[in-house]
Design a protein around this motif. Sequence first.
Motif, PDB file in Angstrom:
ATOM      1  N   PRO A  78      29.413  37.424  32.656  1.00  0.00           N
ATOM      2  CA  PRO A  78      28.922  37.425  34.137  1.00  0.00           C
ATOM      3  C   PRO A  78      27.607  37.088  34.586  1.00  0.00           C
ATOM      4  O   PRO A  78      26.685  36.975  33.696  1.00  0.00           O
ATOM      5  N   ALA A  79      27.424  36.541  35.599  1.00  0.00           N
ATOM      6  CA  ALA A  79      26.034  35.841  36.189  1.00  0.00           C
ATOM      7  C   ALA A  79      25.111  36.852  36.375  1.00  0.00           C
ATOM      8  O   ALA A  79      25.362  38.159  36.198  1.00  0.00           O
ATOM      9  N   ALA A  80      23.741  36.461  36.137  1.00  0.00           N
ATOM     10  CA  ALA A  80      22.644  37.281  35.821  1.00  0.00           C
ATOM     11  C   ALA A  80      22.687  38.654  36.943  1.00  0.00           C
ATOM     12  O   ALA A  80      22.190  39.644  36.808  1.00  0.00           O
ATOM     13  N   ALA A  81      23.175  38.134  38.269  1.00  0.00           N
ATOM     14  CA  ALA A  81      23.136  39.053  39.388  1.00  0.00           C
ATOM     15  C   ALA A  81      24.118  40.249  39.272  1.00  0.00           C
ATOM     16  O   ALA A  81      23.878  41.176  39.909  1.00  0.00           O
ATOM     17  N   ALA A  82      24.832  40.029  38.508  1.00  0.00           N
ATOM     18  CA  ALA A  82      25.836  41.306  38.397  1.00  0.00           C
ATOM     19  C   ALA A  82      25.424  42.426  37.326  1.00  0.00           C
ATOM     20  O   ALA A  82      25.932  43.520  37.217  1.00  0.00           O
ATOM     21  N   ASP A 116      30.881  48.272  41.365  1.00  0.00           N
ATOM     22  CA  ASP A 116      31.907  47.526  40.559  1.00  0.00           C
ATOM     23  C   ASP A 116      32.589  46.427  41.573  1.00  0.00           C
ATOM     24  O   ASP A 116      32.633  45.170  41.182  1.00  0.00           O
ATOM     25  N   GLY A 117      32.727  46.783  42.863  1.00  0.00           N
ATOM     26  CA  GLY A 117      33.076  45.643  43.734  1.00  0.00           C
ATOM     27  C   GLY A 117      32.011  44.736  44.218  1.00  0.00           C
ATOM     28  O   GLY A 117      32.299  43.351  43.864  1.00  0.00           O
ATOM     29  N   LEU A 118      30.833  45.103  43.929  1.00  0.00           N
ATOM     30  CA  LEU A 118      29.686  44.084  44.245  1.00  0.00           C
ATOM     31  C   LEU A 118      29.420  43.496  43.091  1.00  0.00           C
ATOM     32  O   LEU A 118      29.170  42.217  43.182  1.00  0.00           O
ATOM     33  N   HIS A 136      31.081  36.449  39.494  1.00  0.00           N
ATOM     34  CA  HIS A 136      31.853  34.924  39.290  1.00  0.00           C
ATOM     35  C   HIS A 136      33.127  35.083  38.365  1.00  0.00           C
ATOM     36  O   HIS A 136      33.730  34.019  37.900  1.00  0.00           O
ATOM     37  N   THR A 137      33.210  36.408  37.597  1.00  0.00           N
ATOM     38  CA  THR A 137      34.291  36.268  36.542  1.00  0.00           C
ATOM     39  C   THR A 137      34.715  37.767  36.438  1.00  0.00           C
ATOM     40  O   THR A 137      34.010  38.659  35.700  1.00  0.00           O
ATOM     41  N   PRO A 138      35.684  38.109  37.314  1.00  0.00           N
ATOM     42  CA  PRO A 138      35.973  39.637  37.099  1.00  0.00           C
ATOM     43  C   PRO A 138      36.453  40.075  35.850  1.00  0.00           C
ATOM     44  O   PRO A 138      36.188  41.169  35.297  1.00  0.00           O
ATOM     45  N   LEU A 139      37.329  39.240  35.203  1.00  0.00           N
ATOM     46  CA  LEU A 139      37.758  39.694  33.659  1.00  0.00           C
ATOM     47  C   LEU A 139      36.644  39.715  32.916  1.00  0.00           C
ATOM     48  O   LEU A 139      36.694  40.813  31.933  1.00  0.00           O
ATOM     49  N   LEU A 151      43.140  45.041  37.479  1.00  0.00           N
ATOM     50  CA  LEU A 151      43.743  44.936  38.967  1.00  0.00           C
ATOM     51  C   LEU A 151      42.781  45.099  40.133  1.00  0.00           C
ATOM     52  O   LEU A 151      42.688  44.400  41.155  1.00  0.00           O
ATOM     53  N   VAL A 152      42.222  46.183  40.124  1.00  0.00           N
ATOM     54  CA  VAL A 152      41.267  46.510  41.141  1.00  0.00           C
ATOM     55  C   VAL A 152      40.395  45.800  41.382  1.00  0.00           C
ATOM     56  O   VAL A 152      39.986  45.440  42.409  1.00  0.00           O
ATOM     57  N   LEU A 153      39.513  45.549  40.150  1.00  0.00           N
ATOM     58  CA  LEU A 153      38.405  44.677  40.253  1.00  0.00           C
ATOM     59  C   LEU A 153      38.840  43.265  40.964  1.00  0.00           C
ATOM     60  O   LEU A 153      38.022  42.516  41.850  1.00  0.00           O
TER      61      LEU A 153
END
Length: 281
Positions: free
Chosen positions: A54-58, A162-164, A170-173, A223-225
């Motif tokens: 995941p990107a640093a912002a996440a 988790d939505g944000l 940039h990678t939900p998985l 699936l939700v993410l």
Amino acid sequence: MTPLVASAVLLAAVTHASWNAIAHRITDKLVGFTLISGGGVLIGLAALPFTAVPAAAAWPYLLTSAVVHVAYYALLMTSFRLGDFGQAYPLARGSAPLVVALLAAVFAHEVPGAWAMAGIVVSCLGLTGVSLWGLRGSRPDWAAIGAALATGLTIAAYTVLDGLGARASHTPLGYIAWLMAIQGVVIPAYMYARARGDTLRLLRPHAALGLLGAALSVAAYALVLWAQTRAELAPVAALRESSVIVGAAIGALLFKERFGAPRLAAAGLLVVGIGLMLHAG
């Protein structure tokens, strides 16, 4: 919300109710949640080589969510221990969507339109109806109700986090793989601290069922993410909580809990709410 997104969230609702039923069926709640969260760790670790970081912002969202998820599991275990599945599960899930709508408006600047908001409110009325029917003819257990409502607040918190976070990652998985790998170690560690050498002996009889619950849990949240990266947070949260209808049916079929006309009416309200949210999409 497109039909594809709605279908993904409805599938998540079924798998989510199923893993919660598995968690409730295992009598020792600590054993059940150790297997489910520990299995989530194994699935997350296995997925890491095949997903992007995941990107640093996440990461602030991800790490905060991991803490909230631990609180969620602890409160959910308490809810299942104190109350019926058909009451605790709908109350915990049904109290979350309106809080999500408020938090999403504040932190994500997502204010649902008139149709979407009507769908959220109608859905919540249906979800609340399922819960209140569970109280009919019995003395309210305020400890169980309080635990379920507190669980709902943690659900709302991690839903928005988790939505944000998934959007920023940039990678939900990749996001969910890291989330499972990090937050899932706490409950197994607590189990080991309590049981020590007896840990494997206690886990072994329920291992297959618990690991099935883990797979369903990870699939439901993935699936939700994914849906949260393609639709507003509040309608997704409300639609996901259609799992309470599945949960109430499971409670009636497997745990011999009551399911009657009021719950059917509540299910009808939920269907109307879903229709309003799809109309908004």
